[in-house]
Design a protein around this motif. Structure first.
Motif, PDB file in Angstrom:
ATOM      1  N   GLY A 148     -87.414  20.231 -31.317  1.00 53.97           N
ATOM      2  CA  GLY A 148     -87.154  19.426 -30.133  1.00 53.97           C
ATOM      3  C   GLY A 148     -85.712  18.986 -30.002  1.00 53.97           C
ATOM      4  O   GLY A 148     -85.419  17.974 -29.365  1.00 53.97           O
ATOM      5  N   LEU A 149     -84.791  19.752 -30.595  1.00 56.16           N
ATOM      6  CA  LEU A 149     -83.371  19.424 -30.529  1.00 56.16           C
ATOM      7  C   LEU A 149     -82.655  20.308 -29.518  1.00 56.16           C
ATOM      8  O   LEU A 149     -82.923  21.509 -29.418  1.00 56.16           O
ATOM      9  CB  LEU A 149     -82.709  19.590 -31.894  1.00 56.16           C
ATOM     10  N   TYR A 150     -81.735  19.715 -28.794  1.00 53.40           N
ATOM     11  CA  TYR A 150     -80.929  20.376 -27.779  1.00 53.40           C
ATOM     12  C   TYR A 150     -79.692  20.981 -28.428  1.00 53.40           C
ATOM     13  O   TYR A 150     -79.181  20.458 -29.429  1.00 53.40           O
ATOM     14  CB  TYR A 150     -80.534  19.330 -26.745  1.00 53.40           C
ATOM     15  N   SER A 151     -79.178  22.075 -27.879  1.00 49.52           N
ATOM     16  CA  SER A 151     -77.914  22.642 -28.353  1.00 49.52           C
ATOM     17  C   SER A 151     -76.797  22.033 -27.511  1.00 49.52           C
ATOM     18  O   SER A 151     -76.485  22.512 -26.427  1.00 49.52           O
ATOM     19  CB  SER A 151     -77.917  24.171 -28.219  1.00 49.52           C
ATOM     20  N   SER A 152     -76.208  20.952 -28.020  1.00 54.07           N
ATOM     21  CA  SER A 152     -75.299  20.136 -27.211  1.00 54.07           C
ATOM     22  C   SER A 152     -73.911  20.738 -27.036  1.00 54.07           C
ATOM     23  O   SER A 152     -73.201  20.401 -26.087  1.00 54.07           O
ATOM     24  CB  SER A 152     -75.189  18.732 -27.818  1.00 54.07           C
ATOM     25  N   MET A 153     -73.487  21.591 -27.955  1.00 55.51           N
ATOM     26  CA  MET A 153     -72.246  22.350 -27.811  1.00 55.51           C
ATOM     27  C   MET A 153     -72.491  23.723 -28.402  1.00 55.51           C
ATOM     28  O   MET A 153     -72.556  23.879 -29.624  1.00 55.51           O
ATOM     29  CB  MET A 153     -71.079  21.664 -28.526  1.00 55.51           C
ATOM     30  N   CYS A 154     -72.678  24.696 -27.529  1.00 56.60           N
ATOM     31  CA  CYS A 154     -73.053  26.035 -27.994  1.00 56.60           C
ATOM     32  C   CYS A 154     -71.851  26.740 -28.613  1.00 56.60           C
ATOM     33  O   CYS A 154     -70.715  26.612 -28.150  1.00 56.60           O
ATOM     34  CB  CYS A 154     -73.592  26.864 -26.836  1.00 56.60           C
ATOM     35  N   ASN A 155     -72.126  27.495 -29.665  1.00 56.22           N
ATOM     36  CA  ASN A 155     -71.087  28.253 -30.337  1.00 56.22           C
ATOM     37  C   ASN A 155     -70.530  29.325 -29.425  1.00 56.22           C
ATOM     38  O   ASN A 155     -71.262  29.954 -28.653  1.00 56.22           O
ATOM     39  CB  ASN A 155     -71.650  28.909 -31.589  1.00 56.22           C
ATOM     40  N   LEU A 193     -72.873  23.519 -32.257  1.00 58.35           N
ATOM     41  CA  LEU A 193     -72.271  24.724 -32.807  1.00 58.35           C
ATOM     42  C   LEU A 193     -73.268  25.641 -33.508  1.00 58.35           C
ATOM     43  O   LEU A 193     -73.092  26.051 -34.651  1.00 58.35           O
ATOM     44  CB  LEU A 193     -71.101  24.359 -33.726  1.00 58.35           C
ATOM     45  N   ILE A 194     -74.320  25.941 -32.777  1.00 53.30           N
ATOM     46  CA  ILE A 194     -75.239  27.006 -33.163  1.00 53.30           C
ATOM     47  C   ILE A 194     -75.288  28.011 -32.010  1.00 53.30           C
ATOM     48  O   ILE A 194     -74.966  27.678 -30.870  1.00 53.30           O
ATOM     49  CB  ILE A 194     -76.653  26.484 -33.504  1.00 53.30           C
TER      50      ILE A 194
END
Length: 299
Positions: A91-98, A78-79
């Motif tokens: 190195g972090l993935y956006s796993s659920m995009c806002n 949620l970014i």
């Protein structure tokens, strides 16, 4: 989350009140040591862990991402586009995009809102794909007098206009299941069977459900059996303790190791994100509680 300013405001008040009352007792359940980027937690490697940004507003995003990476998390939930570079730096993935900056109540079940939603989601689908991400959150909206059949048909009508674009770009629209009993009164997608009917009506692998375990425990219970029965339609999971929406530890009614093990045993390869409200505003304790909560869900 950015799509609900009212939710954020309410959460700040809850955290402040709950923290003052419960911090001393409940934090004793957390026995983890502080982590650093050089000393990640020892994880089993079966679960892709994530954390929802909105729950940790008292910690700046750069610090939160560094802590999440340090404890072995792979992603943050949620970014939006303006925040992706900070997550990428760690190195972090956006796993659920806002989703677009609209409220949870502003959803696909209302034809009057379709024009704006179609425009905003069409723009965002392209951005999500260009950034290399996959999941994009969406909401049904509140009933506002609409019965379940009408609301579902309205969602189908609107979502079908953007699904070809999502399919072209490999983006999965994920409608979140939220409880309408405690937190989101009148929200329409408040039962798994309603969400699954919507998935079947749309008939696309690019539309699935965000199964929030906290919310569904409140509105329907029987979460393990429900997850097993509907696994094909579930793209993502959120975690929080019931009741209270705090840390998923032994102070609440769900035994998360069993729930997450059931998800693992199904061969789920997506993300499980912590979306609880820390019982304290102290930054170090919040990070310690996040690590402890993640470890509870590491099966």
């Amino acid at each position: 989350m950015r799509s609900s300013q009212n939710r954020r405001s309410a959460i700040k008040n809850i955290v402040a009140g709950t923290g003052a009352i419960a911090a001393a007792g409940a934090l004793s359940a957390f026995k983890t040591s502080p982590v650093t980027k050089d000393e990640p937690a020892k994880l089993k490697g079966n679960i892709n862990h994530s954390v929802c940004r909105w729950c940790f507003q008292n910690i700046d995003l750069d610090t939160l991402c560094g802590a999440a990476k340090g404890m072995g998390m792979k992603a943050i939930d949620l970014i939006g586009p303006e925040e992706w570079p900070i997550a990428q730096k760690h190195g972090l993935y956006s796993s659920m995009c806002n989703g677009p900056g609209v409220a949870i109540t502003f959803g696909w079940n209302d034809p009057a809102k379709h024009e704006k939603l179609i425009k905003d989601y069409s723009d965002l689908i392209v951005k999500v794909a260009a950034a290399g991400y996959k999941n994009l959150i969406c909401f049904s909206g509140n009933r506002e007098g609409k019965d379940d059949v009408t609301g579902l048909n309205n969602c189908v009508e609107g979502l079908k206009k953007i699904l070809p674009l999502a399919e072209k770009h490999g983006v999965v629209l994920c409608m979140e299941l939220l409880n309408s009993k405690v937190n989101h009164h009148d929200y329409q997608c408040d039962r798994t069977d309603w969400g699954v009917k919507l998935c079947k009506a749309l008939g696309s692998e690019n539309f699935k459900l965000l199964y929030d375990i906290y919310h569904m425990q409140i509105d329907e219970g029987d979460v393990i059996a429900t997850i097993r029965a509907n696994q094909h339609y579930l793209a993502h999971f959120h975690v929080a303790g019931v009741p209270g929406r705090n840390e998923p530890n032994d102070t609440q009614e769900l035994y998360y190791p069993a729930v997450i093990k059931a998800i693992k045993d199904l061969g789920f390869k997506g993300y499980v994100a912590q979306e609880y409200l820390p019982i304290t505003n102290d930054q170090d304790k919040m990070i310690a509680s996040l690590q402890a909560s993640m470890m509870i869900c590491d099966v």
